[in-house]
Design a protein around this motif. Structure first.
Motif, PDB file in Angstrom:
ATOM      1  N   UNK A  42     -12.868   8.352   1.467  1.00  0.00           N
ATOM      2  CA  UNK A  42     -11.439   8.651   1.532  1.00  0.00           C
ATOM      3  C   UNK A  42     -11.216   9.510   2.765  1.00  0.00           C
ATOM      4  N   UNK A  43     -10.468   9.004   3.724  1.00  0.00           N
ATOM      5  CA  UNK A  43     -10.403   9.657   5.031  1.00  0.00           C
ATOM      6  C   UNK A  43      -9.022   9.506   5.657  1.00  0.00           C
ATOM      7  N   UNK A  44      -8.835  10.077   6.823  1.00  0.00           N
ATOM      8  CA  UNK A  44      -7.593  10.088   7.592  1.00  0.00           C
ATOM      9  C   UNK A  44      -6.544  10.931   6.872  1.00  0.00           C
ATOM     10  N   UNK A  45      -6.327  12.150   7.371  1.00  0.00           N
ATOM     11  CA  UNK A  45      -5.445  13.113   6.699  1.00  0.00           C
ATOM     12  C   UNK A  45      -5.850  13.159   5.227  1.00  0.00           C
ATOM     13  N   UNK A  46      -7.055  13.640   5.000  1.00  0.00           N
ATOM     14  CA  UNK A  46      -7.799  13.389   3.768  1.00  0.00           C
ATOM     15  C   UNK A  46      -7.120  13.943   2.519  1.00  0.00           C
ATOM     16  N   UNK A  79       0.519   6.163   2.813  1.00  0.00           N
ATOM     17  CA  UNK A  79       0.629   5.548   4.134  1.00  0.00           C
ATOM     18  C   UNK A  79      -0.193   6.286   5.188  1.00  0.00           C
ATOM     19  N   UNK A  80      -0.633   7.513   4.867  1.00  0.00           N
ATOM     20  CA  UNK A  80      -1.439   8.303   5.793  1.00  0.00           C
ATOM     21  C   UNK A  80      -2.942   8.178   5.525  1.00  0.00           C
ATOM     22  N   UNK A  81      -3.332   7.464   4.482  1.00  0.00           N
ATOM     23  CA  UNK A  81      -4.727   7.494   4.033  1.00  0.00           C
ATOM     24  C   UNK A  81      -5.489   6.219   4.372  1.00  0.00           C
ATOM     25  N   UNK A  82      -6.807   6.371   4.505  1.00  0.00           N
ATOM     26  CA  UNK A  82      -7.742   5.248   4.493  1.00  0.00           C
ATOM     27  C   UNK A  82      -8.683   5.442   3.315  1.00  0.00           C
ATOM     28  N   UNK A  83      -8.885   4.372   2.531  1.00  0.00           N
ATOM     29  CA  UNK A  83      -9.793   4.398   1.385  1.00  0.00           C
ATOM     30  C   UNK A  83     -10.655   3.139   1.428  1.00  0.00           C
ATOM     31  N   UNK A  84     -11.964   3.326   1.403  1.00  0.00           N
ATOM     32  CA  UNK A  84     -12.918   2.222   1.411  1.00  0.00           C
ATOM     33  C   UNK A  84     -13.716   2.278   0.120  1.00  0.00           C
ATOM     34  N   UNK A  85     -13.952   1.121  -0.511  1.00  0.00           N
ATOM     35  CA  UNK A  85     -14.689   1.104  -1.770  1.00  0.00           C
ATOM     36  C   UNK A  85     -15.618  -0.097  -1.841  1.00  0.00           C
ATOM     37  N   UNK A  86     -16.759   0.102  -2.517  1.00  0.00           N
ATOM     38  CA  UNK A  86     -17.659  -0.982  -2.882  1.00  0.00           C
ATOM     39  C   UNK A  86     -18.012  -0.789  -4.345  1.00  0.00           C
ATOM     40  N   UNK A  87     -18.052  -1.884  -5.105  1.00  0.00           N
ATOM     41  CA  UNK A  87     -18.290  -1.772  -6.543  1.00  0.00           C
ATOM     42  C   UNK A  87     -19.678  -2.286  -6.921  1.00  0.00           C
ATOM     43  N   UNK A  93     -13.273  -3.350  -0.849  1.00  0.00           N
ATOM     44  CA  UNK A  93     -11.835  -3.317  -0.611  1.00  0.00           C
ATOM     45  C   UNK A  93     -11.529  -2.120   0.279  1.00  0.00           C
ATOM     46  N   UNK A  94     -10.473  -2.245   1.077  1.00  0.00           N
ATOM     47  CA  UNK A  94     -10.074  -1.192   2.010  1.00  0.00           C
ATOM     48  C   UNK A  94      -8.558  -1.070   2.010  1.00  0.00           C
ATOM     49  N   UNK A  95      -8.085   0.151   1.967  1.00  0.00           N
ATOM     50  CA  UNK A  95      -6.686   0.446   2.255  1.00  0.00           C
ATOM     51  C   UNK A  95      -6.636   1.277   3.526  1.00  0.00           C
ATOM     52  N   UNK A  96      -5.867   0.818   4.500  1.00  0.00           N
ATOM     53  CA  UNK A  96      -5.596   1.597   5.707  1.00  0.00           C
ATOM     54  C   UNK A  96      -4.095   1.703   5.853  1.00  0.00           C
ATOM     55  N   UNK A  97      -3.569   2.910   5.622  1.00  0.00           N
ATOM     56  CA  UNK A  97      -2.135   3.104   5.716  1.00  0.00           C
ATOM     57  C   UNK A  97      -1.628   2.954   7.137  1.00  0.00           C
ATOM     58  N   UNK A  98      -0.377   2.531   7.297  1.00  0.00           N
ATOM     59  CA  UNK A  98       0.179   2.319   8.636  1.00  0.00           C
ATOM     60  C   UNK A  98       0.296   3.594   9.459  1.00  0.00           C
ATOM     61  N   UNK A  99       0.211   4.751   8.816  1.00  0.00           N
ATOM     62  CA  UNK A  99       0.257   6.012   9.554  1.00  0.00           C
ATOM     63  C   UNK A  99      -1.138   6.556   9.856  1.00  0.00           C
ATOM     64  N   UNK A 100      -2.162   5.721   9.714  1.00  0.00           N
ATOM     65  CA  UNK A 100      -3.495   6.130  10.148  1.00  0.00           C
ATOM     66  C   UNK A 100      -3.452   6.468  11.632  1.00  0.00           C
ATOM     67  N   UNK A 101      -4.328   7.367  12.046  1.00  0.00           N
ATOM     68  CA  UNK A 101      -4.231   7.956  13.373  1.00  0.00           C
ATOM     69  C   UNK A 101      -4.842   7.079  14.461  1.00  0.00           C
ATOM     70  N   UNK A 102      -4.195   7.066  15.615  1.00  0.00           N
ATOM     71  CA  UNK A 102      -4.754   6.447  16.810  1.00  0.00           C
ATOM     72  C   UNK A 102      -5.081   4.978  16.624  1.00  0.00           C
ATOM     73  N   UNK A 114     -16.392  -0.937   6.209  1.00  0.00           N
ATOM     74  CA  UNK A 114     -16.318   0.128   7.201  1.00  0.00           C
ATOM     75  C   UNK A 114     -14.879   0.276   7.666  1.00  0.00           C
ATOM     76  N   UNK A 115     -14.509   1.506   7.991  1.00  0.00           N
ATOM     77  CA  UNK A 115     -13.194   1.767   8.543  1.00  0.00           C
ATOM     78  C   UNK A 115     -13.219   2.994   9.419  1.00  0.00           C
ATOM     79  N   UNK A 116     -12.208   3.127  10.259  1.00  0.00           N
ATOM     80  CA  UNK A 116     -12.140   4.291  11.125  1.00  0.00           C
ATOM     81  C   UNK A 116     -10.753   4.492  11.680  1.00  0.00           C
ATOM     82  N   UNK A 117     -10.537   5.681  12.220  1.00  0.00           N
ATOM     83  CA  UNK A 117      -9.268   6.021  12.852  1.00  0.00           C
ATOM     84  C   UNK A 117      -9.547   6.894  14.069  1.00  0.00           C
TER      85      UNK A 117
END
Length: 224
Positions: A42-46, A79-87, A93-102, A114-117
């Motif tokens: 759980x990342x990006x403006x955590x 909308x500010x968050x990124x969440x990555x999951x494996x079960x 599954x990945x959520x990357x909000x549109x307000x993720x940085x850069x 994998x995800x990043x900002x």
């Protein structure tokens, strides 16, 4: 300001998270894993509540996609968050909000996401996934290889200063939780060095917890 991966070992069922950032102590806020359940970053403006929430949802029977959808529904300022999951079945599954940085993006493969900002370029997460899938051996080795691949592909737009790696297996605590909370050098290599030292002792630490009578010597002065 972060890049990460969550992964599952298809052979052992072990889960792991690896992460790096320009911010201090990134793993303390962003890495979550639970034996037999899954792994979450759980990342990006955590928001540190989102990782445990996703794990609770997967433990209740949801797959990764369902859990991330529910996190998206329940989470505040999602909308500010990124969440990555494996079960537990290796679904991701990945959520990357549109307000993720850069520059932000994401990538998925079998048993890995994998995800990043604030990335140097949009190819970093795919390089991390490719690095994980190309590597072999212990899950910890594969996580380190993936993070090195991400860094080689450009990593974050600026220098990274912290990193961490968490592994869970068959016991209800992390069998490895290795961190570099701040360095002016490469934090991924700091974690890799610690992993090289810790890996040969991992099973012994678990055994000491389960039954110290059968545990190997501690190797400390005065230990018989």
């Amino acid at each position: 300001m972060t890049f990460s991966l969550v992964a599952r070992c298809d052979e052992t069922g072990m889960f792991g998270v690896a992460i790096s950032s320009s911010s201090p102590a990134v793993a303390a806020r962003c890495a979550y894993a639970r034996a037999g359940v899954g792994a979450v970053a759980s990342q990006n403006v955590t928001d540190p509540t989102l990782g445990p929430m996703a794990l609770d949802l997967m433990e209740s029977g949801m797959g990764a996609a369902e859990a991330v959808d529910e996190v998206r529904r329940r989470g505040r300022f999602i909308d500010y968050r990124q969440v990555l999951a494996v079960d537990g079945q290796g679904r991701t599954a990945i959520h990357s909000g549109p307000n993720s940085l850069g520059i932000w993006t994401q990538a998925e493969g079998p048993n890995v996401a994998s995800g990043g900002n604030l990335l140097a370029n949009d190819g970093v997460p795919q390089a991390i996934v490719d690095g994980f899938l190309a590597a072999s051996g212990h899950l910890g080795d594969r996580l380190i290889a993936a993070m090195r691949a991400g860094l080689s592909a450009g990593g974050e737009a600026g220098p990274v200063h912290s990193a961490g790696m968490m592994l869970v297996d068959k016991v209800p605590w992390p069998v490895a939780d290795l961190r570099c909370d701040w360095t002016e050098d490469c934090p991924i290599e700091a974690v890799a060095t610690t992993w090289d030292i810790y890996k040969p002792q991992l099973d012994a630490y678990v055994q000491r917890a389960l039954d110290p009578r059968a545990a190997p010597s501690y190797g400390a002065p005065g230990d018989e």
